[in-house]
Motif scaffolding. Structure first.
Motif, PDB file in Angstrom:
ATOM      1  N   ALA A 168       0.848  -1.189   0.000  1.00  0.00           N
ATOM      2  CA  ALA A 168       0.000   0.000   0.000  1.00  0.00           C
ATOM      3  C   ALA A 168       0.887   1.243   0.000  1.00  0.00           C
ATOM      4  CB  ALA A 168      -0.908   0.002   1.226  1.00  0.00           C
ATOM      5  N   GLY A 169       0.412   2.301  -0.653  1.00  0.00           N
ATOM      6  CA  GLY A 169       1.150   3.555  -0.671  1.00  0.00           C
ATOM      7  C   GLY A 169       2.137   3.695  -1.808  1.00  0.00           C
ATOM      8  N   ILE A 170       2.357   2.610  -2.547  1.00  0.00           N
ATOM      9  CA  ILE A 170       3.284   2.644  -3.687  1.00  0.00           C
ATOM     10  C   ILE A 170       2.478   2.942  -4.955  1.00  0.00           C
ATOM     11  CG2 ILE A 170       4.908   1.299  -5.076  1.00  0.00           C
ATOM     12  CD1 ILE A 170       5.968   2.077  -2.317  1.00  0.00           C
ATOM     13  N   LEU A 171       3.000   3.848  -5.760  1.00  0.00           N
ATOM     14  CA  LEU A 171       2.293   4.278  -6.965  1.00  0.00           C
ATOM     15  C   LEU A 171       2.623   3.367  -8.145  1.00  0.00           C
ATOM     16  CD1 LEU A 171       0.417   6.780  -7.287  1.00  0.00           C
ATOM     17  CD2 LEU A 171       2.332   7.915  -8.416  1.00  0.00           C
ATOM     18  N   SER A 172       1.598   2.979  -8.890  1.00  0.00           N
ATOM     19  CA  SER A 172       1.806   2.190 -10.116  1.00  0.00           C
ATOM     20  C   SER A 172       2.161   3.152 -11.244  1.00  0.00           C
ATOM     21  CB  SER A 172       0.540   1.398 -10.470  1.00  0.00           C
ATOM     22  OG  SER A 172       0.281   0.403  -9.519  1.00  0.00           O
ATOM     23  N   ALA A 173       3.423   3.545 -11.299  1.00  0.00           N
ATOM     24  CA  ALA A 173       3.888   4.505 -12.298  1.00  0.00           C
ATOM     25  C   ALA A 173       5.384   4.324 -12.480  1.00  0.00           C
ATOM     26  CB  ALA A 173       3.570   5.933 -11.854  1.00  0.00           C
ATOM     27  N   THR A 174       5.911   4.934 -13.551  1.00  0.00           N
ATOM     28  CA  THR A 174       7.355   4.859 -13.780  1.00  0.00           C
ATOM     29  C   THR A 174       8.093   5.933 -12.990  1.00  0.00           C
ATOM     30  OG1 THR A 174       7.033   6.170 -15.790  1.00  0.00           O
ATOM     31  CG2 THR A 174       7.167   3.789 -16.052  1.00  0.00           C
ATOM     32  N   THR A 175       7.535   7.141 -12.953  1.00  0.00           N
ATOM     33  CA  THR A 175       8.138   8.228 -12.182  1.00  0.00           C
ATOM     34  C   THR A 175       7.043   9.054 -11.523  1.00  0.00           C
ATOM     35  OG1 THR A 175       8.113   9.749 -14.080  1.00  0.00           O
ATOM     36  CG2 THR A 175      10.113   8.429 -13.759  1.00  0.00           C
ATOM     37  N   ASP A 176       7.359   9.666 -10.398  1.00  0.00           N
ATOM     38  CA  ASP A 176       6.440  10.572  -9.717  1.00  0.00           C
ATOM     39  C   ASP A 176       7.261  11.469  -8.789  1.00  0.00           C
ATOM     40  OD1 ASP A 176       3.352  10.993  -9.092  1.00  0.00           O
ATOM     41  OD2 ASP A 176       4.440  11.145  -7.187  1.00  0.00           O
ATOM     42  N   PRO A 177       6.986  12.780  -8.786  1.00  0.00           N
ATOM     43  CA  PRO A 177       7.789  13.692  -7.966  1.00  0.00           C
ATOM     44  C   PRO A 177       7.517  13.593  -6.476  1.00  0.00           C
ATOM     45  CG  PRO A 177       6.026  14.883  -9.075  1.00  0.00           C
ATOM     46  CD  PRO A 177       6.005  13.492  -9.618  1.00  0.00           C
ATOM     47  N   GLN A 178       6.399  12.981  -6.084  1.00  0.00           N
ATOM     48  CA  GLN A 178       6.021  12.983  -4.672  1.00  0.00           C
ATOM     49  C   GLN A 178       6.029  11.601  -4.026  1.00  0.00           C
ATOM     50  OE1 GLN A 178       2.159  14.901  -4.803  1.00  0.00           O
ATOM     51  NE2 GLN A 178       3.061  16.907  -4.329  1.00  0.00           N
ATOM     52  N   HIS A 179       5.609  10.589  -4.779  1.00  0.00           N
ATOM     53  CA  HIS A 179       5.420   9.270  -4.182  1.00  0.00           C
ATOM     54  C   HIS A 179       6.414   8.250  -4.743  1.00  0.00           C
ATOM     55  CE1 HIS A 179       1.706  10.850  -2.550  1.00  0.00           C
ATOM     56  NE2 HIS A 179       1.287  11.157  -3.767  1.00  0.00           N
ATOM     57  N   THR A 180       6.738   7.257  -3.913  1.00  0.00           N
ATOM     58  CA  THR A 180       7.569   6.146  -4.369  1.00  0.00           C
ATOM     59  C   THR A 180       6.781   5.318  -5.378  1.00  0.00           C
ATOM     60  OG1 THR A 180       8.695   6.033  -2.234  1.00  0.00           O
ATOM     61  CG2 THR A 180       8.868   4.111  -3.653  1.00  0.00           C
TER      62      THR A 180
END
Length: 239
Positions: free
Chosen positions: A69-81
């Protein structure tokens, strides 16, 4: 080939994701930002997506992760892991996510650099089953199974979900199998029955199942048998 078709075919991106990235100026072709989905490209074009080079000539890689939980399903993000950041730096280049999970949702997440393979997972017409363990705020109504088996109408997309299968585990928990991956689909399905989802955990995609021994944040390479199993999932006749 037009850029949107090329990225859809080789990078595993949906048309909606491509348009969003274009509008944000996150796609470069031959070092120049492009905003046009019709930009002509070929196998010699140098395409960067969110700063990462799309390389079609590297060996295909396939990973299964137990997403916390709390992990973003993305390649990059400025705020979240992001999930990509949990992969070793030597292995993460060119990876994308085959079927995203909401930030709060846990469980099976697949990462690969094989766009054609991942598109088979995410295209609704392929009917690849995705099974989740669901915990709800309120007791699951007796009518839920019947409503889900008929499909839930989503006015925003003007479509009805494919019939879903539900196994009741307790008054407020169930195992649910869906055959698409629409935006917040399971939460919206339960909302249509007057309920709310409290916790959501993906257990399997097709024949690929989450290892019980795989701790949150850990990952492993998929076996060849698991990789091949995705191709065995075929759309129903008439789809």
């Amino acid at each position: 080939m037009h850029l949107d078709r090329y990225l859809s075919k080789y990078a595993g991106l949906s048309r909606k994701s491509i348009l969003r990235l274009l509008n944000l100026g996150k796609i470069k072709v031959d070092e120049q930002v492009t905003l046009s989905r019709d930009h002509p490209v070929n196998d010699f074009s140098k395409i960067h997506i969110e700063g990462k080079l799309l390389n079609l000539h590297k060996p295909a890689r396939y990973f299964l992760m137990n997403k916390p939980a709390g992990i973003l399903s993305a390649t990059t993000d400025p705020q979240h892991t992001t999930a990509i950041e949990l992969i070793a730096e030597t292995e993460r280049e060119d990876l994308h996510i085959a079927g995203r999970l909401d930030r709060a949702t846990t469980g099976l997440l697949i990462l690969t650099n094989d766009g054609k393979w991942s598109r088979h997972i995410t295209e609704p017409k392929q009917k690849v089953p995705k099974t989740y363990r669901v915990e709800t705020v309120y007791a699951i109504s007796p009518q839920t199974a019947n409503l889900f088996s008929k499909g839930i109408y989503f006015a925003y997309e003007n479509m009805t979900t494919s019939p879903a299968e539900i196994e009741i585990l307790s008054p407020t928990s169930c195992r649910l199998t869906i055959y698409e991956g629409r935006y917040h689909q399971i939460k919206r399905m339960f909302a249509a029955t007057g309920n709310r989802v409290k916790n959501l955990h993906r257990e399997s995609v097709g024949e690929i199942k989450l290892d019980s021994a795989l701790r949150p944040g850990d990952y492993r390479a998929l076996s060849q048998a698991e990789i091949d199993s995705i191709w065995r999932t075929k759309p129903e006749k008439g789809e």
